[in-house]
Design an enzyme around this catalytic site. Structure first.
Site, mmCIF file in Angstrom:
data_model
loop_
_atom_site.group_PDB
_atom_site.id
_atom_site.type_symbol
_atom_site.label_atom_id
_atom_site.label_comp_id
_atom_site.label_asym_id
_atom_site.label_seq_id
_atom_site.Cartn_x
_atom_site.Cartn_y
_atom_site.Cartn_z
ATOM 1 N N GLU A 185 1.110 0.621 10.200
ATOM 2 C CA GLU A 185 -0.202 0.456 10.583
ATOM 3 C C GLU A 185 -0.829 1.614 10.932
ATOM 4 O O GLU A 185 -1.789 1.587 11.869
ATOM 5 C CB GLU A 185 -0.402 -0.606 11.420
ATOM 6 C CG GLU A 185 -0.001 -2.200 10.866
ATOM 7 C CD GLU A 185 -1.003 -2.624 9.791
ATOM 8 O OE1 GLU A 185 -2.010 -1.920 9.599
ATOM 9 O OE2 GLU A 185 -0.572 -3.569 9.078
ATOM 10 N N GLY A 186 -0.488 2.897 10.625
ATOM 11 C CA GLY A 186 -1.060 4.055 10.979
ATOM 12 C C GLY A 186 -0.080 4.640 12.054
ATOM 13 O O GLY A 186 0.134 3.808 13.210
ATOM 14 N N ILE A 197 16.512 0.088 33.874
ATOM 15 C CA ILE A 197 16.693 -0.406 34.937
ATOM 16 C C ILE A 197 17.730 -1.589 34.782
ATOM 17 O O ILE A 197 18.678 -2.023 35.837
ATOM 18 C CB ILE A 197 15.614 -1.429 35.523
ATOM 19 C CG1 ILE A 197 14.152 -0.424 35.889
ATOM 20 C CG2 ILE A 197 15.765 -2.654 36.451
ATOM 21 C CD1 ILE A 197 12.934 -1.165 36.239
ATOM 22 N N LEU A 241 0.882 -1.172 0.086
ATOM 23 C CA LEU A 241 -0.017 -0.144 -0.030
ATOM 24 C C LEU A 241 0.957 1.232 0.068
ATOM 25 O O LEU A 241 0.881 2.266 -1.005
ATOM 26 C CB LEU A 241 -0.924 -0.101 1.158
ATOM 27 C CG LEU A 241 -1.714 1.095 1.255
ATOM 28 C CD1 LEU A 241 -2.965 1.380 0.269
ATOM 29 C CD2 LEU A 241 -2.619 1.080 2.752
ATOM 30 N N THR A 242 1.937 1.430 1.026
ATOM 31 C CA THR A 242 2.699 2.457 1.110
ATOM 32 C C THR A 242 3.496 2.738 -0.165
ATOM 33 O O THR A 242 3.990 1.624 -0.680
ATOM 34 C CB THR A 242 3.421 2.255 2.276
ATOM 35 O OG1 THR A 242 2.656 1.888 3.372
ATOM 36 C CG2 THR A 242 4.317 3.458 2.703
ATOM 37 N N LEU A 274 -5.996 -3.175 7.274
ATOM 38 C CA LEU A 274 -5.403 -2.505 8.327
ATOM 39 C C LEU A 274 -6.196 -2.688 9.743
ATOM 40 O O LEU A 274 -5.567 -2.875 10.581
ATOM 41 C CB LEU A 274 -5.150 -1.097 7.990
ATOM 42 C CG LEU A 274 -4.549 -0.764 6.630
ATOM 43 C CD1 LEU A 274 -4.151 0.801 6.476
ATOM 44 C CD2 LEU A 274 -3.141 -1.448 6.491
#
Ligand code: TGC
Ligand code: FAD
Length: 399
Positions: free
Chosen positions: A378-379, A352, A138-139, A254
């Site tokens: 994913e956003g 820690i 998609l991207t 998504l």
């Protein structure tokens, strides 16, 4: 009563049914036996394609690939079980959870939901087995948060489709047998003149289709990330996913992956917290156990609280999803909170561990570095804030 895990002071484990707990235990054992021994090496040297394929086959044999989908060789579990599996995988490494979530929630879900019967028969059984790998493109280099701006185009040539464009940051792109590629139809008459967004199944090896690996990553190193180049890729008429012609297609996928991440990120956080508690109990500073200092206990208490609140949130979304009732903006709330808190927990645990925390002997910095990707993909957290902001105000900050 407290739960099974020593960190589970609230007893949230008791919210799980027997089948759900069995699945969680099975995945936890798989991660401990088959994954954890390799993680430092995969992180240091990067996950090579051979190891990724082997991991995919093992995950497939365990029934994890597309596990919340029905039919075509998929296990058909409920959403909570899928979430728990993501949590256990990500307790190993976010990259391992990515392998399973891209396969099941993105590539397989797209084919299962929007594909033709022939497409489902051809791809899903092998993908459920883990013998075939899918990716989800998609991207693009210039369009991540705003996929509506994508430049990848599909045009008709006779009955064929011809695709041109570039997809970026694609998990498993260079090892995939099939790429689900989202492109705009180049036809001014289509939709509002912009061209509808359609999904195409592009088999590896199709002339004009190449995938190159992204190297020099500082995050998600136990995962293959790629650039996909489509240069006049000619596909038959039946390569298009017939059941969706809008951005709703990829965005629906998504939602599935974001749901899994809402659980998954907590696994990474839990792994860090376990490590930090153990370390604080055995490490002596100023002649006393580190765990006996109030500052340390305050950190551990606050992190436990966030971890358990995050789990309650994930379980609530899971039960909603299983009732068929979860909304995308609710999933945005879950992804936003749980990834952000997991990243804070990983960083705090690293403090820690002191200097030891910067090595691969301990998982905290590896998880923290991975969670930087999880916060972005994913956003991004900002995108999810804006989705929630829109739900609250009725105003879209995107347009
Ligand atoms: P908008 O105009 O609001 O909507 C367009 C169409 O989509 C529908 N829709 C949704 N459908 C299902 N689920 C959702 N969450 C949906 N959000 C919107 C909407 O109803 C409409 O449908 P229709 O039928 O009317 O056309 O869309 P917009 O362009 O304003 O977008 C809004 C925005 C910014 C929230 C969206 O573009 C977005 O979510 N952007 C972030 C992109 C993103 O998350 N990319 C992820 C790529 S995949 C990935 O990262 C994999 S990493 C995996 C791993 O390794 O684990
Ligand atoms: P941009 O969209 O350029 O954002 C840059 C910054 O601007 C971010 O902080 C963002 O939140 C902010 N921003 C953007 N819009 C706004 C706004 N309106 N208001 C305020 N701030 C804004 N994609 C796939 O399609 N498939 C995959 O398999 C996949 N795998 C991935 C694996 C990894 C390891 C990574 C890191 C990414 C992967 N992605 C994948 C891509 C991922 O989905 C995108 O990186 C993500 O959507 C963000 O896009 P971007 O990187 O282009 O950032």
């Amino acid at each position: 009563t407290a739960g099974v895990s020593p960190l589970d002071l609230l007893g949230v484990d008791h919210l799980l049914g027997e089948d759900e707990r069995d699945i969680q235990d099975t995945v936890r054992r798989f991660v401990d036996d088959r994954v954890r021994p390799h993680l430092a090496d995969w992180y240091e040297s990067g996950l090579d394609g051979g190891a990724a394929r082997e991991l995919a086959r093992e995950a497939g044999a365990l029934g994890l690939m597309g596990m919340h989908l029905d039919g075509y060789g998929c296990a058909g579990t409920n959403a909570v079980s899928y979430g728990l599996a993501c949590m256990e995988l990500e307790a190993g490494d976010s990259g391992v959870r990515s392998l399973v979530s891209v396969q099941g929630s993105l590539a397989m879900y797209a084919i299962r939901t929007f594909g033709s019967e022939e497409q489902k028969q051809r791809w899903l059984p092998g993908m459920a087995e883990g013998s075939l790998i899918g990716c989800f493109g998609l991207t693009e280099p210039d369009f991540g948060s705003n996929p509506a701006g994508m430049r990848t185009r599909a045009r008709r040539d006779g009955d064929d489709w011809v695709l041109d464009g570039t997809k970026m940051w694609i998990t498993n792109g260079s090892i995939a047998d099939v790429a689900v590629v989202w492109a705009r139809i180049e036809d001014p008459a289509d939709g509002d003149g912009q061209g509808a967004v359609r999904g195409f199944l592009v088999p590896a090896g199709t002339p004009g289709f190449t995938a190159g690996e992204v190297t020099r990553k500082l995050s998600l190193r136990a995962s293959v990330t790629s650039e996909l180049v489509l240069d006049g890729v000619r596909l038959p008429a039946d390569a298009v996913l017939p059941e969706v012609a809008s951005l709703r297609g990829p965005l629906s996928c998504l939602n599935e992956a974001r749901f899994g991440i809402t659980f998954g990120a907590l696994g990474a956080a839990r792994d860090c917290l376990h490590t930090a508690v153990d370390y604080a109990r055995s490490r002596e500073v100023f002649d006393r156990p580190l765990a006996s200092f109030q500052l340390t206990q305050a950190k551990l208490a606050d992190m436990t609280l966030e971890l358990q609140k995050g789990f309650l949130l994930a379980m609530h979304l899971g039960r909603l999803k299983d009732a068929g009732d979860v909304e995308p903006r609710q999933v945005s709330l879950g992804k936003l909170n749980n990834v952000r808190e997991a990243l804070d927990i990983a960083r705090e645990c690293r403090t820690i561990l002191g200097a030891s925390g910067i090595t691969l002997e301990y998982p905290a910095l590896r998880h923290a570095n991975n969670l930087e990707s999880v916060l972005t993909y994913e956003g991004t957290s900002e995108v999810h804030q804006l989705v929630v902001g829109q739900a609250l105000t009725g105003e879209s900050a995107f347009t």
